[in-house]
Design an enzyme around this catalytic site. Structure first.
Site, PDB file in Angstrom:
ATOM      1  N   CYS A  97       1.359  -1.190   0.038  1.00 26.39           N
ATOM      2  CA  CYS A  97      -0.299   0.374  -0.168  1.00 26.39           C
ATOM      3  C   CYS A  97       0.737   0.985  -0.420  1.00 26.39           C
ATOM      4  O   CYS A  97       1.742   1.035   0.848  1.00 26.39           O
ATOM      5  CB  CYS A  97      -0.597   0.128   1.041  1.00 26.39           C
ATOM      6  SG  CYS A  97      -1.868   1.361   1.576  1.00 26.39           S
ATOM      7  N   GLU A 131       1.834  -5.601   9.191  1.00 25.36           N
ATOM      8  CA  GLU A 131       2.904  -4.609   8.685  1.00 25.36           C
ATOM      9  C   GLU A 131       3.750  -3.805   9.499  1.00 25.36           C
ATOM     10  O   GLU A 131       4.577  -3.702   9.725  1.00 25.36           O
ATOM     11  CB  GLU A 131       1.240  -3.202   9.147  1.00 25.36           C
ATOM     12  CG  GLU A 131       1.820  -1.863   8.356  1.00 25.36           C
ATOM     13  CD  GLU A 131       0.395  -0.751   8.710  1.00 25.36           C
ATOM     14  OE1 GLU A 131       1.272   0.870   9.093  1.00 25.36           O
ATOM     15  OE2 GLU A 131      -0.255  -0.723   8.586  1.00 25.36           O
ATOM     16  N   SER A 227      -6.982  -6.880  12.167  1.00 27.59           N
ATOM     17  CA  SER A 227      -7.537  -6.394  12.948  1.00 27.59           C
ATOM     18  C   SER A 227      -8.473  -5.353  13.067  1.00 27.59           C
ATOM     19  O   SER A 227      -9.540  -4.260  14.020  1.00 27.59           O
ATOM     20  CB  SER A 227      -5.846  -6.254  13.358  1.00 27.59           C
ATOM     21  OG  SER A 227      -4.837  -7.169  13.612  1.00 27.59           O
ATOM     22  N   SER A 270     -10.802  -4.521   4.508  1.00 28.36           N
ATOM     23  CA  SER A 270     -10.786  -6.263   4.341  1.00 28.36           C
ATOM     24  C   SER A 270     -11.550  -7.172   3.687  1.00 28.36           C
ATOM     25  O   SER A 270     -11.178  -8.509   3.430  1.00 28.36           O
ATOM     26  CB  SER A 270      -9.554  -6.661   4.935  1.00 28.36           C
ATOM     27  OG  SER A 270     -10.101  -7.232   6.076  1.00 28.36           O
TER      28      SER A 270
END
Length: 286
Positions: A97, A131, A227, A270
């Protein structure tokens, strides 16, 4: 029964980029593409892409993929992964991203600046999250990862601190972390704060709170590993006690809709739009 799908729910642009990249590669290479970890934290979407030929692999299998095309998902990867690509000779298709890529660079610069003054990089994030692994890799694994205010005891407040955040963290938690670090710091002027939370994600909270409150019941569609999904579902629950979380339509229960006239369907960053539509259609059959 009236059913409405939240128009602002679903893939963020970083996930759209990764999914689009995967689909293009699969078509061009006739399915010969490997993804490093689940491309998105949604089992149903992962299954769809795997049916197109995408193969999900862990880091331990990278030495086997010489000459293959390996996709880096939206969460990004640490520098060590790029070094492995050179070592083992596999091709990397980087779908990190853009917001995460910019954050990785900022974390790396912060680490260099903190090293020069004997300071620490502190990252608000979930330990072990893809991430966060990519972010700590920018600091030679020296960053301190904190998930709650209780974790602040791991910081040496006599030294300079640079605070940053995983892109999908709660803005209110980040602000609370900032305030407490400044309160505890021996020298508050030696504390640097970078608000690196993605607004495309954080801005969904107030919208979702208003959306959930409008309906008799809410169905939140999200993968169990997400998450972001857990956080947004929490927002729904706060706004509407009759909020239910499902991965797909098979988890719906008829009793949830007894006496219900309006239902809102929403999801995580997501969650694909087509899956929310499938869930809405299944609710209509009740």
């Amino acid at each position: 029964m009236k059913i409405e799908i939240d128009e602002k729910s679903g893939f963020c642009f970083g996930v759209v980029k990764a999914i689009t990249t995967a689909e293009e590669l699969l078509r061009a290479r006739h399915g010969a593409v490997w993804c490093l970890g689940d491309i998105v934290h949604n089992r149903v979407e992962v299954n769809r892409l795997e049916n197109m030929g995408l193969q999900t692999v862990g880091h331990e299998r990278l030495p086997e993929l010489a000459g293959k095309c390996v996709l880096i998902r939206a969460h990004g990867e640490p520098p060590a992964t790029y070094a492995l690509a050179e070592r083992y000779g596999f091709e990397l298709a980087d779908a990190t991203c853009p917001v995460v890529a910019k954050l990785q660079e900022r974390v790396r610069r912060a680490w260099e600046e903190m090293r020069a003054v004997g300071g620490q990089v502190v990252i608000l994030g979930k330990p072990g999250h893809a991430e966060v692994v990519g972010l700590t890799g920018q600091t030679n694994e020296e960053a301190v990862v904190v998930e709650s205010l209780d974790d602040l005891s791991r910081i040496d407040f006599s030294r300079p601190v640079c605070l940053l955040s995983q892109t999908t963290q709660s803005l209110s938690l980040f602000n609370a972390m900032r305030d407490e670090i400044l309160r505890r710091a021996a020298d508050p002027s030696a504390v640097t704060v970078h608000d690196t939370i993605c607004r495309q994600v954080s801005n969904r909270n107030p919208h979702l709170r208003e959306f959930a409150a409008r309906f008799d019941a809410v169905v939140f569609v999200s993968g169990s590993k997400s998450s972001n999904g857990k956080a947004l579902y929490g927002v729904c629950r706060e706004a509407n006690a009759r909020s239910y979380k499902v991965e797909d339509a098979s988890e719906l229960r008829a009793e949830w809709f007894a006496g219900v006239e309006t239902v809102g369907v929403c999801g995580a960053t997501s969650t694909p739009k087509w899956l929310m539509e499938k869930v809405a259609a299944a609710i209509a059959r009740f």
